[in-house]
Motif scaffolding. Structure first.
Motif, PDB file in Angstrom:
ATOM      1  N   TYR A   1     -29.580  34.240 -10.484  1.00 13.81           N
ATOM      2  CA  TYR A   1     -30.814  33.465 -10.396  1.00 13.81           C
ATOM      3  C   TYR A   1     -31.452  33.294 -11.767  1.00 13.81           C
ATOM      4  O   TYR A   1     -31.884  32.191 -12.135  1.00 13.81           O
ATOM      5  N   LEU A   2     -31.514  34.366 -12.532  1.00 19.38           N
ATOM      6  CA  LEU A   2     -32.135  34.300 -13.849  1.00 19.38           C
ATOM      7  C   LEU A   2     -31.386  33.316 -14.744  1.00 19.38           C
ATOM      8  O   LEU A   2     -31.987  32.477 -15.424  1.00 19.38           O
ATOM      9  N   ALA A   3     -30.046  33.387 -14.733  1.00 16.14           N
ATOM     10  CA  ALA A   3     -29.251  32.495 -15.570  1.00 16.14           C
ATOM     11  C   ALA A   3     -29.409  31.041 -15.138  1.00 16.14           C
ATOM     12  O   ALA A   3     -29.565  30.133 -15.974  1.00 16.14           O
ATOM     13  N   LEU A   4     -29.393  30.790 -13.812  1.00 18.29           N
ATOM     14  CA  LEU A   4     -29.521  29.424 -13.316  1.00 18.29           C
ATOM     15  C   LEU A   4     -30.904  28.863 -13.607  1.00 18.29           C
ATOM     16  O   LEU A   4     -31.044  27.691 -13.974  1.00 18.29           O
ATOM     17  N   SER A   5     -31.943  29.692 -13.476  1.00 19.52           N
ATOM     18  CA  SER A   5     -33.299  29.231 -13.755  1.00 19.52           C
ATOM     19  C   SER A   5     -33.456  28.828 -15.209  1.00 19.52           C
ATOM     20  O   SER A   5     -34.048  27.786 -15.531  1.00 19.52           O
ATOM     21  N   LEU A   6     -32.924  29.645 -16.126  1.00 15.35           N
ATOM     22  CA  LEU A   6     -33.006  29.314 -17.549  1.00 15.35           C
ATOM     23  C   LEU A   6     -32.202  28.054 -17.866  1.00 15.35           C
ATOM     24  O   LEU A   6     -32.633  27.216 -18.670  1.00 15.35           O
ATOM     25  N   ALA A   7     -31.035  27.915 -17.231  1.00 14.16           N
ATOM     26  CA  ALA A   7     -30.221  26.724 -17.471  1.00 14.16           C
ATOM     27  C   ALA A   7     -30.952  25.466 -17.001  1.00 14.16           C
ATOM     28  O   ALA A   7     -30.960  24.442 -17.696  1.00 14.16           O
ATOM     29  N   LEU A   8     -31.579  25.536 -15.843  1.00 16.02           N
ATOM     30  CA  LEU A   8     -32.323  24.380 -15.342  1.00 16.02           C
ATOM     31  C   LEU A   8     -33.528  24.074 -16.209  1.00 16.02           C
ATOM     32  O   LEU A   8     -33.873  22.907 -16.443  1.00 16.02           O
ATOM     33  N   ALA A   9     -34.211  25.133 -16.698  1.00 15.14           N
ATOM     34  CA  ALA A   9     -35.350  24.913 -17.588  1.00 15.14           C
ATOM     35  C   ALA A   9     -34.912  24.197 -18.867  1.00 15.14           C
ATOM     36  O   ALA A   9     -35.622  23.321 -19.386  1.00 15.14           O
ATOM     37  N   TRP A  10     -33.752  24.562 -19.379  1.00 18.93           N
ATOM     38  CA  TRP A  10     -33.246  23.929 -20.596  1.00 18.93           C
ATOM     39  C   TRP A  10     -32.805  22.490 -20.336  1.00 18.93           C
ATOM     40  O   TRP A  10     -33.136  21.565 -21.077  1.00 18.93           O
ATOM     41  N   VAL A  11     -32.051  22.274 -19.221  1.00 13.76           N
ATOM     42  CA  VAL A  11     -31.548  20.939 -18.920  1.00 13.76           C
ATOM     43  C   VAL A  11     -32.689  19.971 -18.608  1.00 13.76           C
ATOM     44  O   VAL A  11     -32.649  18.789 -18.974  1.00 13.76           O
ATOM     45  N   SER A  12     -33.713  20.461 -17.897  1.00 16.39           N
ATOM     46  CA  SER A  12     -34.786  19.576 -17.430  1.00 16.39           C
ATOM     47  C   SER A  12     -35.902  19.390 -18.449  1.00 16.39           C
ATOM     48  O   SER A  12     -36.887  18.702 -18.151  1.00 16.39           O
ATOM     49  N   PHE A  13     -35.779  19.976 -19.631  1.00 16.48           N
ATOM     50  CA  PHE A  13     -36.861  19.848 -20.610  1.00 16.48           C
ATOM     51  C   PHE A  13     -36.747  18.502 -21.316  1.00 16.48           C
ATOM     52  O   PHE A  13     -36.275  18.382 -22.442  1.00 16.48           O
ATOM     53  N   ILE A  14     -37.168  17.441 -20.593  1.00 19.56           N
ATOM     54  CA  ILE A  14     -37.088  16.075 -21.108  1.00 19.56           C
ATOM     55  C   ILE A  14     -38.457  15.425 -21.035  1.00 19.56           C
ATOM     56  O   ILE A  14     -39.212  15.608 -20.073  1.00 19.56           O
ATOM     57  N   HIS A  15     -38.789  14.688 -22.044  1.00 21.57           N
ATOM     58  CA  HIS A  15     -40.035  13.929 -22.099  1.00 21.57           C
ATOM     59  C   HIS A  15     -41.248  14.769 -21.708  1.00 21.57           C
ATOM     60  O   HIS A  15     -41.985  14.405 -20.777  1.00 21.57           O
ATOM     61  N   PRO A  16     -41.488  15.896 -22.351  1.00 18.79           N
ATOM     62  CA  PRO A  16     -42.678  16.687 -22.015  1.00 18.79           C
ATOM     63  C   PRO A  16     -43.947  15.962 -22.420  1.00 18.79           C
ATOM     64  O   PRO A  16     -43.950  15.147 -23.354  1.00 18.79           O
ATOM     65  N   ALA A  17     -45.015  16.248 -21.699  1.00 23.18           N
ATOM     66  CA  ALA A  17     -46.312  15.680 -22.046  1.00 23.18           C
ATOM     67  C   ALA A  17     -46.719  16.168 -23.437  1.00 23.18           C
ATOM     68  O   ALA A  17     -46.429  17.301 -23.823  1.00 23.18           O
ATOM     69  N   ARG A  18     -47.406  15.336 -24.173  1.00 18.82           N
ATOM     70  CA  ARG A  18     -47.737  15.658 -25.557  1.00 18.82           C
ATOM     71  C   ARG A  18     -48.522  16.960 -25.667  1.00 18.82           C
ATOM     72  O   ARG A  18     -49.548  17.132 -25.031  1.00 18.82           O
ATOM     73  N   GLY A  19     -47.973  17.877 -26.485  1.00 20.03           N
ATOM     74  CA  GLY A  19     -48.661  19.138 -26.743  1.00 20.03           C
ATOM     75  C   GLY A  19     -48.559  20.147 -25.629  1.00 20.03           C
ATOM     76  O   GLY A  19     -49.135  21.229 -25.723  1.00 20.03           O
ATOM     77  N   LEU A  20     -47.820  19.828 -24.552  1.00 20.11           N
ATOM     78  CA  LEU A  20     -47.702  20.751 -23.420  1.00 20.11           C
ATOM     79  C   LEU A  20     -46.236  20.882 -23.031  1.00 20.11           C
ATOM     80  O   LEU A  20     -45.411  20.013 -23.332  1.00 20.11           O
ATOM     81  N   ASN A  21     -45.905  21.950 -22.326  1.00 21.12           N
ATOM     82  CA  ASN A  21     -44.539  22.141 -21.821  1.00 21.12           C
ATOM     83  C   ASN A  21     -44.401  21.599 -20.404  1.00 21.12           C
ATOM     84  O   ASN A  21     -43.680  22.150 -19.581  1.00 21.12           O
ATOM     85  N   ILE A  22     -45.106  20.533 -20.106  1.00 12.97           N
ATOM     86  CA  ILE A  22     -45.093  19.934 -18.765  1.00 12.97           C
ATOM     87  C   ILE A  22     -44.130  18.763 -18.774  1.00 12.97           C
ATOM     88  O   ILE A  22     -44.306  17.807 -19.527  1.00 12.97           O
ATOM     89  N   THR A  23     -43.082  18.824 -17.933  1.00 10.04           N
ATOM     90  CA  THR A  23     -42.050  17.794 -17.873  1.00 10.04           C
ATOM     91  C   THR A  23     -42.067  17.108 -16.510  1.00 10.04           C
ATOM     92  O   THR A  23     -42.559  17.672 -15.521  1.00 10.04           O
ATOM     93  N   PRO A  24     -41.518  15.904 -16.432  1.00  7.22           N
ATOM     94  CA  PRO A  24     -41.558  15.163 -15.156  1.00  7.22           C
ATOM     95  C   PRO A  24     -40.512  15.614 -14.141  1.00  7.22           C
ATOM     96  O   PRO A  24     -40.532  15.162 -13.010  1.00  7.22           O
ATOM     97  N   TRP A  25     -39.593  16.480 -14.569  1.00  7.01           N
ATOM     98  CA  TRP A  25     -38.531  16.920 -13.658  1.00  7.01           C
ATOM     99  C   TRP A  25     -38.406  18.432 -13.786  1.00  7.01           C
ATOM    100  O   TRP A  25     -38.006  18.947 -14.828  1.00  7.01           O
ATOM    101  N   ASN A  26     -38.755  19.162 -12.724  1.00  9.42           N
ATOM    102  CA  ASN A  26     -38.776  20.625 -12.762  1.00  9.42           C
ATOM    103  C   ASN A  26     -37.966  21.218 -11.620  1.00  9.42           C
ATOM    104  O   ASN A  26     -38.522  21.796 -10.676  1.00  9.42           O
TER     105      ASN A  26
END
Length: 543
Positions: free
Chosen positions: A26-51
């Motif tokens: 679970y830990l490995a999959l969660s980190l992998a998804l966090a890395w893959v889904s880190f696209i187009h974050p809101a300016r100045g925040l770690n908020i992405t449109p796909w989580n």
């Protein structure tokens, strides 16, 4: 010795059975998804449109409610390892702790009101899931942004925007990805998935999805949203063909295709958030359609089971109804045989011939009862009819002969007439005999009851005459007849007004007549009047 193809799955299953292995995975999959889904974050925040890791976190809490600490550790690690800009320690720990609190509340609400993994999946269950998923995403986003605001990471004028963006990303993940995780956790749904993957139609739908995404996103940016409805075609196709299983998988495939298109086209964050809203709406539509298909199929299965039970009940009731008369006759003949046997034993040999006649009738009634059982069993099982050219006059004469003794006992006149006298119909003689006996028995009961204490004689008449390619048989009596609601409900199965009656004779008779290609109906009085038709020509010859 076991082959490699069987040993490897066993080794993986054994490893997955260990709690430590599940937690590490679970830990490995969660980190992998966090890395893959880190696209187009809101300016100045770690908020992405796909989580998608949001759905994974809620799913983990659904299956293991006490694993909140692991979910918090995975969320914290994801926020720390792949940020657009580093957060301060207080902001990082506080916002992730509040975010996980929102996940815990969402999982608890789903476990309490949506029963994840329950079968079958209904529209009511899905609507509760959507409400809880949307509310949970909003709650988690609000808590996370509140933590960032309290630590100075988000300005007051950006709080609502940050909540809005975060809620969209989390909500889309819960609506699109969480159903897939729940499906994978169901043995029944995994089996349905394997069956669907073996169907070439599924892969054709995947191809159509890819073509549709390319067709939409290859157009200029200002036109793409106008053609987004094209993406409904493959998911609606899969949902209508494979139910909720097809809806979940097709939506997941579409989600991945849209994300790939977004990455390739390098859209602005606002556009991506809008796309996620559209994907979420599409997922809701697809899942509701899939649940509707599953409900319909479940209702059809239930109906088929009910019909089988009803058919069994009809068969049992029909046999009991039709065996009553021959069994009564057999009982009477058996009693008469006992009396005669006692007289013969005492030396009165003059009764021997009479006893032989009675025992012959007893054997005839036993044979008739066996025929009733066999033919009605076949009829109720698959509506089988043994059609053969049969003289209608002979059928009417046999029905008259069977009832004449009872007519004498009831003091009523019983007559029959057939025109033309040599009319031959294609019928199952035993089954049509059942219809005639039922109609005659009912008519005699009605005429006898109406004639008691009156001056006019009671009578029952059976008349058959040809009309075009059919014979119309009418059973008329001197009773009061049927009127109003009684006429409309006479063929409904209900409790009989006659002592010992079962109220199914007319229903059975109508079924038999309709199986012969005819119809049975009643006409209003005065006097009772039931009519039914039988074909004069062979249906096989017509075909």
């Amino acid at each position: 010795m076991a082959s490699l193809s069987t040993r490897v799955p066993r080794m993986l299953a054994a490893a997955w059975a260990r709690p430590q292995a599940r937690l590490a995975a679970y830990l490995a999959l969660s980190l992998a998804l966090a890395w893959v889904s880190f696209i187009h974050p809101a300016r100045g925040l770690n908020i992405t449109p796909w989580n998608p890791q949001t759905a994974l976190a809620v799913g983990m809490l659904l299956w293991h409610p006490r694993s909140w600490w692991l979910v918090w550790l995975a969320t914290l690690s994801g926020e720390a390892l792949v940020p657009e800009r580093p957060l301060g320690g207080a902001a990082l720990f506080g916002s992730t702790a509040l975010l996980v609190a929102g996940y815990v509340a969402t999982a608890a609400a789903l476990r309490r009101w949506a029963r994840p993994g329950s079968e079958p999946v209904t529209r009511r269950l899905l609507l509760r899931f959507f409400v809880i998923a949307g509310g949970g995403a909003l709650l988690a986003s609000t808590l996370q942004v509140a933590g960032l605001y309290w630590t100075g990471e988000v300005a007051a004028d950006r709080v609502l925007t940050a909540i809005h963006r975060s809620a969209i990303g989390d909500g889309a993940a819960l609506v699109v990805t969480l159903p897939l995780l729940l499906l994978l956790g169901s043995r029944e749904r995994r089996a349905a998935t394997r069956a669907m993957f073996r169907n070439p139609e599924w892969w054709a739908a995947v191809l159509v999805t890819a073509v549709a995404v390319i067709a939409v996103f290859s157009r200029p940016a200002e036109e793409q949203f106008r053609y987004f409805y094209v993406l409904f075609l493959p998911v609606v196709w899969c949902a209508s063909r494979h139910g909720i299983t097809g809806a979940v998988w097709s939506t997941a495939v579409l989600q991945l295709a849209v994300i790939a298109a977004v990455q390739a086209a390098e859209y602005q964050p606002l556009t991506v958030f809008q796309l996620q809203v559209l994907v979420a709406v599409l997922a809701v539509t697809s899942l509701l359609l899939g649940a509707t298909v599953d409900e319909r199929e479940e209702a059809a299965r239930t109906l088929r089971a009910s019909l089988r039970l009803a058919a069994a009940g009809d068969m049992a009731a029909g046999l009991a109804h039709e065996l009553n008369q021959p069994l009564t006759a057999m009982s009477t003949y058996a009693h008469a045989s006992q009396v005669l046997a006692e007289q013969i034993r005492q030396g009165d040999r003059s009764q021997a011939e009479l006893m032989l006649d009675i025992t012959a009738k007893l054997a005839e009634e036993a044979h008739r009862a066996a025929d009733v059982v066999r033919r009605l069993r076949d009829f109720f099982r698959d509506r089988a009819t043994d059609l053969k050219p049969t003289s209608l006059a002979q059928l009417l004469e046999e029905a008259h002969r069977d009832q004449i003794a009872r007519a004498v006992g009831l003091d009523l006149q019983l007559s029959w007439h057939c025109e033309p006298a040599d009319a031959v119909a294609w019928v199952d003689p035993l089954q049509v005999g059942v219809v005639l006996r039922n109609l005659l028995a009912n008519a005699m009961d009605a005429a006898s009851a109406a004639g008691r204490g009156g001056n006019l004689p009671a009578w029952v008449a059976v008349e058959a005459k040809q009309e075009d390619a059919d014979m119309v048989i009418a059973v008329t009596d001197s009773g009061p007849g049927l009127h109003g609601e009684d006429l409309a409900l006479v063929f409904e199965r209900r409790r009989s007004d006659k002592p010992g009656g079962m109220g199914i004779g007319l229903a059975i008779s109508r079924s038999i007549v309709e199986a012969h290609g005819g119809r049975l109906w009643a006409e209003p009085g005065p006097g009772g009047r039931f009519l039914f038709t039988l074909p004069l020509e062979s249906p096989v010859a017509d075909a």
